[in-house]
Write an enzyme that holds these catalytic residues in place. Structure first.
Site, short mmCIF file in Angstrom:
data_model
loop_
_atom_site.label_atom_id
_atom_site.label_comp_id
_atom_site.label_asym_id
_atom_site.label_seq_id
_atom_site.Cartn_x
_atom_site.Cartn_y
_atom_site.Cartn_z
N GLN A 1 0.85 -1.18 0.00
CA GLN A 1 0.00 0.00 0.00
C GLN A 1 0.89 1.24 0.00
OE1 GLN A 1 -2.07 0.04 3.69
NE2 GLN A 1 -3.44 1.70 3.12
N GLY A 2 0.92 1.97 -1.13
CA GLY A 2 1.78 3.14 -1.25
C GLY A 2 0.99 4.41 -1.00
N GLU B 1 -9.52 -1.29 7.20
CA GLU B 1 -8.37 -1.54 8.05
C GLU B 1 -8.77 -1.79 9.51
OE1 GLU B 1 -3.87 -0.17 7.33
OE2 GLU B 1 -5.35 1.38 7.23
N GLU C 1 -3.61 9.92 18.27
CA GLU C 1 -4.11 11.30 18.31
C GLU C 1 -5.21 11.48 17.27
OE1 GLU C 1 -0.83 10.54 18.20
OE2 GLU C 1 -0.42 10.99 20.31
N SER D 1 1.55 6.65 2.33
CA SER D 1 2.29 7.66 3.09
C SER D 1 3.49 8.19 2.33
CB SER D 1 2.79 7.06 4.40
OG SER D 1 1.73 6.50 5.11
N SER E 1 4.91 -1.08 3.93
CA SER E 1 5.10 -2.42 4.49
C SER E 1 5.15 -3.42 3.36
CB SER E 1 3.94 -2.80 5.42
OG SER E 1 3.77 -1.84 6.42
C1 FAD Z 1 3.95 -0.45 11.46
C2 FAD Z 1 3.55 0.55 10.42
C3 FAD Z 1 3.17 0.13 9.16
C4 FAD Z 1 2.84 1.06 8.17
N1 FAD Z 1 2.53 0.60 6.91
C5 FAD Z 1 2.25 1.49 5.95
C6 FAD Z 1 1.99 1.05 4.59
O1 FAD Z 1 2.05 -0.15 4.30
N2 FAD Z 1 1.72 1.97 3.65
C7 FAD Z 1 1.65 3.31 3.95
O2 FAD Z 1 1.36 4.09 3.05
N3 FAD Z 1 1.91 3.77 5.20
C8 FAD Z 1 2.22 2.89 6.20
N4 FAD Z 1 2.52 3.35 7.46
C9 FAD Z 1 2.56 4.78 7.70
C10 FAD Z 1 1.42 5.29 8.59
O3 FAD Z 1 0.19 5.31 7.89
C11 FAD Z 1 1.82 6.71 9.06
O4 FAD Z 1 3.00 6.57 9.83
C12 FAD Z 1 0.72 7.34 9.90
O5 FAD Z 1 -0.39 7.66 9.12
C13 FAD Z 1 1.24 8.61 10.61
O6 FAD Z 1 1.82 9.48 9.69
P1 FAD Z 1 3.28 10.10 9.90
O7 FAD Z 1 4.19 8.97 10.27
O8 FAD Z 1 3.60 10.90 8.72
O9 FAD Z 1 3.15 11.01 11.18
P2 FAD Z 1 2.53 12.49 11.21
O10 FAD Z 1 1.21 12.49 10.51
O11 FAD Z 1 3.56 13.45 10.77
O12 FAD Z 1 2.27 12.66 12.75
C14 FAD Z 1 3.31 13.00 13.68
C15 FAD Z 1 2.66 13.16 15.05
O13 FAD Z 1 1.71 14.25 15.02
C16 FAD Z 1 0.42 13.81 15.43
N5 FAD Z 1 -0.61 14.49 14.64
C17 FAD Z 1 -0.67 14.62 13.29
N6 FAD Z 1 -1.77 15.31 12.92
C18 FAD Z 1 -2.44 15.58 14.07
C19 FAD Z 1 -3.67 16.26 14.35
N7 FAD Z 1 -4.43 16.78 13.38
N8 FAD Z 1 -4.06 16.38 15.64
C20 FAD Z 1 -3.29 15.86 16.65
N9 FAD Z 1 -2.11 15.21 16.43
C21 FAD Z 1 -1.71 15.07 15.17
C22 FAD Z 1 0.42 12.31 15.13
O14 FAD Z 1 -0.52 11.63 15.94
C23 FAD Z 1 1.85 11.93 15.47
O15 FAD Z 1 2.01 11.73 16.84
C24 FAD Z 1 2.86 2.45 8.46
C25 FAD Z 1 3.24 2.87 9.73
C26 FAD Z 1 3.60 1.95 10.70
C27 FAD Z 1 4.06 2.44 12.05
#
Ligand code: FAD
Length: 395
Positions: free
Chosen positions: A127-128, A245, A378, A130, A162
């Site tokens: 799944q692409g 999901e 969050e 993020s 992933s």
């Molecule tokens: C184990 C794992 C598997 C994953 N697999 C995939 C995958 O296969 N494909 C894919 O595309 N992605 C995948 N991801 C990515 C995942 O979807 C993102 O990490 C997730 O959506 C959070 O985005 P970010 O890491 O950019 O953090 P950010 O969105 O930058 O968030 C950083 C921090 O800010 C907080 N925050 C952000 N916005 C708000 C708000 N509006 N209000 C309050 N707090 C906020 C968040 O809660 C977090 O603590 C995976 C992640 C993990 C950990």
């Protein structure tokens, strides 16, 4: 709320449980703690076996190779797989998210091309979604696709993909129109991972595994017929994908957590603290009992949620409560395990003294990702605050 199984659900459970008893490979116990890369072909073969017997993708409609299982049958399905300690399937994203999205939004040709191979694990999907600047705020994504003749030309970068290094196909969200509000200019493409210009770079995680990847796309040519859903309607397709999901899979986690708590109780009788069994330490006793209570709350909230969904046909706010709760319970449980096991808890499968073949340290590290993936805690709280409590939006 009626927690008893109807006759058809009971029959479904008996049939599956008999099949699992006869078919779960004994070898799995030995291979459980191997890195994903090493046990991947084993997981693929296991999914193939489930598929051949009609037990892969049970929630999918019958015409696409599933069983058209009801919500309660799906709950029973995950319960039985957990109870049988069955291996995971190789193509979990394909089965749980991407296949259902193709069923909902795909053309007949796309369904014919992809669905059977998702079920059989012949083709693995990732799944692409993020990107470095688009996680919680997915609509901010920058990867761009330009239509040129009968191909999209894709440029950009994805992260946290992933299984990106093991996948044959990717459900890729791209920006196809930059001149409209950000949610409106997105599209979803089905991309062959062997396409020229697509580079996969695995990211090593703290447990040493590298199932997470970055994808770099430079002038990748994707046939226009690989568009999933309508052009510039990608936001709806992506949301439709993510909706799956948080469904019934968490039932499996509840049973695994309960098994882990039972194991902690056993271990607390063996492991010694200050010269006495840890089970006699009042702080450890309190913490293990708290874990037990929370895992039981998790089960009851799940039943409440499924009962509500069976009655109304739509997932209620309990879905977000579940995601928020089970992921945080998972971290608290693993923290208690580490406190109980002490230094022994840090030994991994490579050390013969490791308890339960190093499962505890692996699960401790893995639990850190639970509150991030599929919508962070969050974000779940924002959803509950806004949609359940009627509070104003926080962003
Ligand atoms: C184990 C794992 C598997 C994953 N697999 C995939 C995958 O296969 N494909 C894919 O595309 N992605 C995948 N991801 C990515 C995942 O979807 C993102 O990490 C997730 O959506 C959070 O985005 P970010 O890491 O950019 O953090 P950010 O969105 O930058 O968030 C950083 C921090 O800010 C907080 N925050 C952000 N916005 C708000 C708000 N509006 N209000 C309050 N707090 C906020 C968040 O809660 C977090 O603590 C995976 C992640 C993990 C950990």
């Amino acid at each position: 709320m009626d927690l008893n199984l109807a006759p058809d659900e009971q029959q479904f459970r008996d049939e599956l449980s008999a099949w699992l008893k006869a078919n779960v490979p004994a070898e799995w116990e030995q291979r459980r703690e191997e890195p994903v890369q090493e046990r991947f072909e084993f997981m693929r073969a296991w999914q193939g076996k489930l598929y051949a017997a009609g037990w892969a993708g049970v929630s999918w409609p019958k015409e696409y190779g599933g069983r058209g299982a009801s919500l309660m049958q799906q709950v029973v399905y995950w319960q039985e797989l957990a109870r049988a300690s069955a291996p995971p399937m190789a193509n979990e994203l394909g089965l749980g998210l991407i296949g259902p999205a193709i069923i909902a939004f795909g053309t007949e040709e796309q369904k014919k091309l992809y669905l059977a191979k998702i079920l059989s694990a012949e083709e693995i999907w990732c799944q692409g979604f993020s990107e470095p600047d688009a996680g919680s705020d997915l609509a901010n994504l920058k990867t761009e696709a330009r239509l040129e003749g009968d191909h999209y030309i894709v440029n950009g970068q994805k992260v946290w993909t992933s299984m990106g290094n093991l996948a044959d196909w990717c459900e890729l969200v791209v920006r196809t129109d930059k001149n409209v509000p950000k949610h409106k200019g997105l599209s979803v493409l089905l991309v062959d991972m062997k396409s020229p210009g697509l580079e996969v770079r695995p990211l090593r995680m703290m447990n040493g595994e590298a199932e997470f990847c970055e994808l770099f796309l430079t002038n990748v040519r994707v046939p226009a017929q690989n568009l999933l859903g309508k052009a510039n309607d990608g936001w709806n397709v992506a949301l439709g994908t993510l909706m799956h999901e948080r469904a019934t899979l968490c039932v499996l986690f509840q049973i695994v957590f309960r098994r882990n708590v039972d194991r902690l109780v056993e271990l607390s009788r063996i492991i010694r603290r200050n010269g006495r069994p840890a089970a006699e330490d009042p702080v450890i006793r309190q913490k293990v009992a708290q874990c037990y209570a929370e895992v039981e709350i998790m089960r009851l909230n799940q039943m409440r949620s499924f009962s509500q969904m069976s009655a109304t046909g739509v997932p209620g706010p309990e879905g977000s409560i579940q995601k928020l709760f089970w992921t945080e319970v998972s971290q608290r449980l693993q923290q208690v395990a580490q406190e109980l096991l002490g230094p022994l808890g840090q030994l991994d499968a490579a050390d013969r003294r490791a308890i339960d073949k190093g499962m505890w340290i692996r699960e401790y590290m893995r639990s850190k990702g639970h509150t991030i993936e599929a919508g962070t805690s969050e974000i779940q709280r924002c959803i509950i605050g806004h949609f359940v409590l009627g509070l104003p939006k926080s962003y």
